[in-house]
Motif scaffolding. Sequence first.
Motif, PDB file in Angstrom:
ATOM      1  N   GLN A  26      15.312  18.434   1.854  1.00  0.00           N
ATOM      2  CA  GLN A  26      16.209  17.562   1.099  1.00  0.00           C
ATOM      3  C   GLN A  26      16.638  16.334   1.915  1.00  0.00           C
ATOM      4  OE1 GLN A  26      16.444  18.202  -2.068  1.00  0.00           O
ATOM      5  NE2 GLN A  26      17.674  16.363  -2.398  1.00  0.00           N
ATOM      6  N   THR A  27      16.659  16.464   3.246  1.00  0.00           N
ATOM      7  CA  THR A  27      17.073  15.324   4.089  1.00  0.00           C
ATOM      8  C   THR A  27      16.169  14.129   3.826  1.00  0.00           C
ATOM      9  OG1 THR A  27      17.588  16.968   5.762  1.00  0.00           O
ATOM     10  CG2 THR A  27      17.633  14.676   6.487  1.00  0.00           C
ATOM     11  N   GLU A  28      14.857  14.341   3.845  1.00  0.00           N
ATOM     12  CA  GLU A  28      13.928  13.234   3.600  1.00  0.00           C
ATOM     13  C   GLU A  28      14.100  12.704   2.178  1.00  0.00           C
ATOM     14  OE1 GLU A  28      13.172  15.795   5.423  1.00  0.00           O
ATOM     15  OE2 GLU A  28      11.800  15.225   7.045  1.00  0.00           O
ATOM     16  N   ARG A  29      14.275  13.614   1.200  1.00  0.00           N
ATOM     17  CA  ARG A  29      14.447  13.165  -0.194  1.00  0.00           C
ATOM     18  C   ARG A  29      15.670  12.269  -0.295  1.00  0.00           C
ATOM     19  NH1 ARG A  29      13.305  18.695  -1.516  1.00  0.00           N
ATOM     20  NH2 ARG A  29      11.143  18.855  -2.186  1.00  0.00           N
ATOM     21  N   ASP A  30      16.781  12.711   0.299  1.00  0.00           N
ATOM     22  CA  ASP A  30      18.023  11.931   0.217  1.00  0.00           C
ATOM     23  C   ASP A  30      17.869  10.599   0.943  1.00  0.00           C
ATOM     24  OD1 ASP A  30      19.131  14.010  -1.159  1.00  0.00           O
ATOM     25  OD2 ASP A  30      20.272  14.814   0.545  1.00  0.00           O
ATOM     26  N   ASN A  31      17.292  10.651   2.135  1.00  0.00           N
ATOM     27  CA  ASN A  31      17.127   9.409   2.914  1.00  0.00           C
ATOM     28  C   ASN A  31      16.266   8.404   2.161  1.00  0.00           C
ATOM     29  OD1 ASN A  31      18.561  10.559   4.954  1.00  0.00           O
ATOM     30  ND2 ASN A  31      16.854  10.783   6.377  1.00  0.00           N
ATOM     31  N   LEU A  32      15.180   8.902   1.565  1.00  0.00           N
ATOM     32  CA  LEU A  32      14.267   7.992   0.854  1.00  0.00           C
ATOM     33  C   LEU A  32      14.954   7.365  -0.354  1.00  0.00           C
ATOM     34  CD1 LEU A  32      10.905   9.955   1.011  1.00  0.00           C
ATOM     35  CD2 LEU A  32      11.285   7.626   1.833  1.00  0.00           C
ATOM     36  N   LEU A  33      15.673   8.202  -1.087  1.00  0.00           N
ATOM     37  CA  LEU A  33      16.349   7.693  -2.275  1.00  0.00           C
ATOM     38  C   LEU A  33      17.414   6.665  -1.895  1.00  0.00           C
ATOM     39  CD1 LEU A  33      15.947   8.317  -5.227  1.00  0.00           C
ATOM     40  CD2 LEU A  33      17.879   9.893  -5.123  1.00  0.00           C
ATOM     41  N   ARG A  52      17.767   1.730   8.826  1.00  0.00           N
ATOM     42  CA  ARG A  52      17.228   3.045   9.182  1.00  0.00           C
ATOM     43  C   ARG A  52      16.230   2.919  10.342  1.00  0.00           C
ATOM     44  NH1 ARG A  52      19.458   7.755   7.309  1.00  0.00           N
ATOM     45  NH2 ARG A  52      20.454   7.340   5.342  1.00  0.00           N
ATOM     46  N   VAL A  53      15.478   1.818  10.356  1.00  0.00           N
ATOM     47  CA  VAL A  53      14.509   1.633  11.451  1.00  0.00           C
ATOM     48  C   VAL A  53      15.260   1.535  12.776  1.00  0.00           C
ATOM     49  CG1 VAL A  53      12.729   0.124  12.423  1.00  0.00           C
ATOM     50  CG2 VAL A  53      12.797   0.510   9.962  1.00  0.00           C
ATOM     51  N   HIS A 240       8.887 -18.148  18.958  1.00  0.00           N
ATOM     52  CA  HIS A 240       8.714 -18.560  20.352  1.00  0.00           C
ATOM     53  C   HIS A 240       7.348 -18.250  20.920  1.00  0.00           C
ATOM     54  CE1 HIS A 240      13.049 -19.452  20.908  1.00  0.00           C
ATOM     55  NE2 HIS A 240      13.110 -18.657  19.850  1.00  0.00           N
ATOM     56  N   ILE A 241       6.697 -17.215  20.413  1.00  0.00           N
ATOM     57  CA  ILE A 241       5.366 -16.863  20.919  1.00  0.00           C
ATOM     58  C   ILE A 241       4.451 -16.530  19.737  1.00  0.00           C
ATOM     59  CG2 ILE A 241       6.030 -15.979  23.209  1.00  0.00           C
ATOM     60  CD1 ILE A 241       6.100 -13.189  22.010  1.00  0.00           C
ATOM     61  N   VAL A 242       3.146 -16.600  19.965  1.00  0.00           N
ATOM     62  CA  VAL A 242       2.194 -16.257  18.906  1.00  0.00           C
ATOM     63  C   VAL A 242       2.166 -14.725  18.801  1.00  0.00           C
ATOM     64  CG1 VAL A 242      -0.201 -16.372  18.144  1.00  0.00           C
ATOM     65  CG2 VAL A 242       0.799 -18.276  19.416  1.00  0.00           C
ATOM     66  N   ALA A 243       2.550 -14.223  17.645  1.00  0.00           N
ATOM     67  CA  ALA A 243       2.645 -12.760  17.510  1.00  0.00           C
ATOM     68  C   ALA A 243       2.477 -12.378  16.057  1.00  0.00           C
ATOM     69  CB  ALA A 243       4.002 -12.277  18.023  1.00  0.00           C
ATOM     70  N   SER A 244       2.136 -11.108  15.851  1.00  0.00           N
ATOM     71  CA  SER A 244       1.869 -10.613  14.506  1.00  0.00           C
ATOM     72  C   SER A 244       3.118  -9.951  13.911  1.00  0.00           C
ATOM     73  CB  SER A 244       0.720  -9.608  14.576  1.00  0.00           C
ATOM     74  OG  SER A 244       0.214  -9.381  13.283  1.00  0.00           O
ATOM     75  N   ASN A 245       2.978  -9.540  12.657  1.00  0.00           N
ATOM     76  CA  ASN A 245       4.021  -8.735  12.014  1.00  0.00           C
ATOM     77  C   ASN A 245       3.606  -7.274  12.120  1.00  0.00           C
ATOM     78  OD1 ASN A 245       5.626  -7.264  10.320  1.00  0.00           O
ATOM     79  ND2 ASN A 245       5.047  -8.341   8.457  1.00  0.00           N
ATOM     80  N   LEU A 246       4.301  -6.525  12.958  1.00  0.00           N
ATOM     81  CA  LEU A 246       3.972  -5.098  13.162  1.00  0.00           C
ATOM     82  C   LEU A 246       5.155  -4.226  12.765  1.00  0.00           C
ATOM     83  CD1 LEU A 246       2.378  -5.359  16.749  1.00  0.00           C
ATOM     84  CD2 LEU A 246       1.225  -5.541  14.552  1.00  0.00           C
ATOM     85  N   ARG A 247       5.995  -4.727  11.869  1.00  0.00           N
ATOM     86  CA  ARG A 247       7.250  -4.015  11.595  1.00  0.00           C
ATOM     87  C   ARG A 247       7.043  -2.737  10.767  1.00  0.00           C
ATOM     88  NH1 ARG A 247       8.706  -9.534  10.391  1.00  0.00           N
ATOM     89  NH2 ARG A 247       8.171  -9.037   8.251  1.00  0.00           N
ATOM     90  N   MET A 248       7.865  -1.741  11.085  1.00  0.00           N
ATOM     91  CA  MET A 248       7.931  -0.510  10.297  1.00  0.00           C
ATOM     92  C   MET A 248       8.838  -0.737   9.095  1.00  0.00           C
ATOM     93  SD  MET A 248       9.498   3.140  11.574  1.00  0.00           S
ATOM     94  CE  MET A 248       8.036   3.725  12.397  1.00  0.00           C
ATOM     95  N   THR A 249       8.580  -0.045   7.983  1.00  0.00           N
ATOM     96  CA  THR A 249       9.454  -0.194   6.811  1.00  0.00           C
ATOM     97  C   THR A 249      10.639   0.780   6.890  1.00  0.00           C
ATOM     98  OG1 THR A 249       8.393   1.492   5.456  1.00  0.00           O
ATOM     99  CG2 THR A 249       7.437  -0.727   5.363  1.00  0.00           C
ATOM    100  N   GLU A 250      11.655   0.502   6.114  1.00  0.00           N
ATOM    101  CA  GLU A 250      12.814   1.396   6.059  1.00  0.00           C
ATOM    102  C   GLU A 250      12.447   2.761   5.465  1.00  0.00           C
ATOM    103  OE1 GLU A 250      15.107  -0.474   8.205  1.00  0.00           O
ATOM    104  OE2 GLU A 250      16.462   0.605   6.892  1.00  0.00           O
ATOM    105  N   VAL A 255      11.979   8.801   6.470  1.00  0.00           N
ATOM    106  CA  VAL A 255      11.254  10.071   6.639  1.00  0.00           C
ATOM    107  C   VAL A 255      11.340  10.532   8.100  1.00  0.00           C
ATOM    108  CG1 VAL A 255       8.955  11.130   6.500  1.00  0.00           C
ATOM    109  CG2 VAL A 255       9.719   9.561   4.700  1.00  0.00           C
ATOM    110  N   LEU A 256      11.172   9.597   9.016  1.00  0.00           N
ATOM    111  CA  LEU A 256      11.135   9.951  10.448  1.00  0.00           C
ATOM    112  C   LEU A 256      12.476  10.494  10.934  1.00  0.00           C
ATOM    113  CD1 LEU A 256       9.012   6.902  11.575  1.00  0.00           C
ATOM    114  CD2 LEU A 256       8.337   9.310  11.780  1.00  0.00           C
ATOM    115  N   LEU A 257      13.565   9.968  10.406  1.00  0.00           N
ATOM    116  CA  LEU A 257      14.882  10.478  10.833  1.00  0.00           C
ATOM    117  C   LEU A 257      15.041  11.941  10.425  1.00  0.00           C
ATOM    118  CD1 LEU A 257      17.079   7.341  10.181  1.00  0.00           C
ATOM    119  CD2 LEU A 257      16.921   8.577  12.350  1.00  0.00           C
ATOM    120  N   GLY A 258      14.479  12.304   9.270  1.00  0.00           N
ATOM    121  CA  GLY A 258      14.503  13.710   8.858  1.00  0.00           C
ATOM    122  C   GLY A 258      13.705  14.571   9.832  1.00  0.00           C
TER     123      GLY A 258
END
Length: 413
Positions: A26-33, A52-53, A240-250, A255-258
């Motif tokens: 239920q933790t993941e379900r609640d967090n996702l919702l 959350r990230v 400031h520097i040449v870099a990509s978008n490597l971001r994690m989503t919320e 899910v990971l916090l669960g």
Amino acid sequence: MAKLAINGGPKTIDRQIGKDWPIFDQTERDNLLEVLESGRWWRGGGDAETSRVAQFEQAFADFHDAKHGVALTNGTQAIECALKALDIRPGDEVICPAATFVATATACILVNAIPIIVDIDPANYQIDPAAVEAAITERTVGIAPVHYGGYPADMAALREIAERHGLWIIEDAAHAHGSTWNGHGCGSIGDIGCFSLQMGKTLTAGEGGICLTSDEDLAQKLFSFHHIGRFEGRPFYEHHIVASNLRMTEFQAAVLLGGLGRLEEQAETRDRNARHLEAGLREIEGVAPIERADWVTRWNFYFYHFKFNSEEFGGISRQQFGEALAAEGLSVGTGHLAPIQKNPLFTKRHWGPACFGDNDPPDYASAHTPECDRIHAEEGVSLTHRLFLGGTEDMDLMLGAIAKIRYNVDELR
Ligand SMILES: Cc1ncc(COP(=O)(O)O)c(C=O)c1O
């Protein structure tokens, strides 16, 4: 009458061993919702109050004894990001083990560096410090040990070599969430630790990765390289520097916090069960556990390896052993034990757009890693981590299946 299941005898294991993977409740379900309904689906400039990230980064870093975490898209890009933060340059050489998933080395090529692949120590299947020392040239800038199968690599020896030669260390901790080396979390011992959070790993959101460091300056660089070159605290559209978008989503962090809330207990359970299995393996002729070095204070493996010796196991091959074991109800594999330099990308020198300046990758086809070759061909047997999430009676069932095959090995000859 046949005793072995492969010959029509009764099966030793006729129920599930361990647990299904992945695990959630239920933790993941609640967090996702909560994330879904918040309307805030990306981290943006959020901090631990709002994102959350950011919460996951801090909690994961704390869990592994590091000061900072930068969560990102996957484990491969975590290694690329770490290499960039460490100022990698074309043609720089990075020393990696032969026994790993190919991404440890291909991440280097993706940033124009040259992976130098060395052998593993047959005692523990980890990168061999003596082979690292022998591979150092004036082009070597760093070492990328892998805590292979989650077993902590010999970090004292590697750190001593790195200090003496002025090299950095990136720990590839993709298999080692919650493993500890001399009581310290894997991934917090070198300069940067890189984790994968892909589906099979012992903490997962399907995909994902995270870099850990306790160095302030490296933490800032990792942040910038994963966030299109932004600097923390500077205007949003200032790059400031040449870099990509490597971001994690919320959503991933929800899910990971669960999962992180269960990691301590799961790590303890796996380690406890592995110790029970090890004691039993020592009693069966022809199989043996990988010896635990003093520095292995907790082994929370992605896959667990043990050793098979054909001659001592009545002369049958490892393949026959695996087939007989599968018939008894236990599937085994060989992990990623195939030496990575045997992949066509190395033997055919398919580097894609990479360019290595005035240096040239070695002839990987003739790379000499006899221990990894032998262990891959004959000795190593792997068991997936989810098998170790039940009670010790599961270990006894697995031992029972192995012992039964050894006892009745004549049926297989
Ligand atoms: C040792 C190792 N390093 C890096 C990676 C790459 O991680 P990802 O699949 O998240 O890109 C993996 C993935 O299995 C791995 O096993």
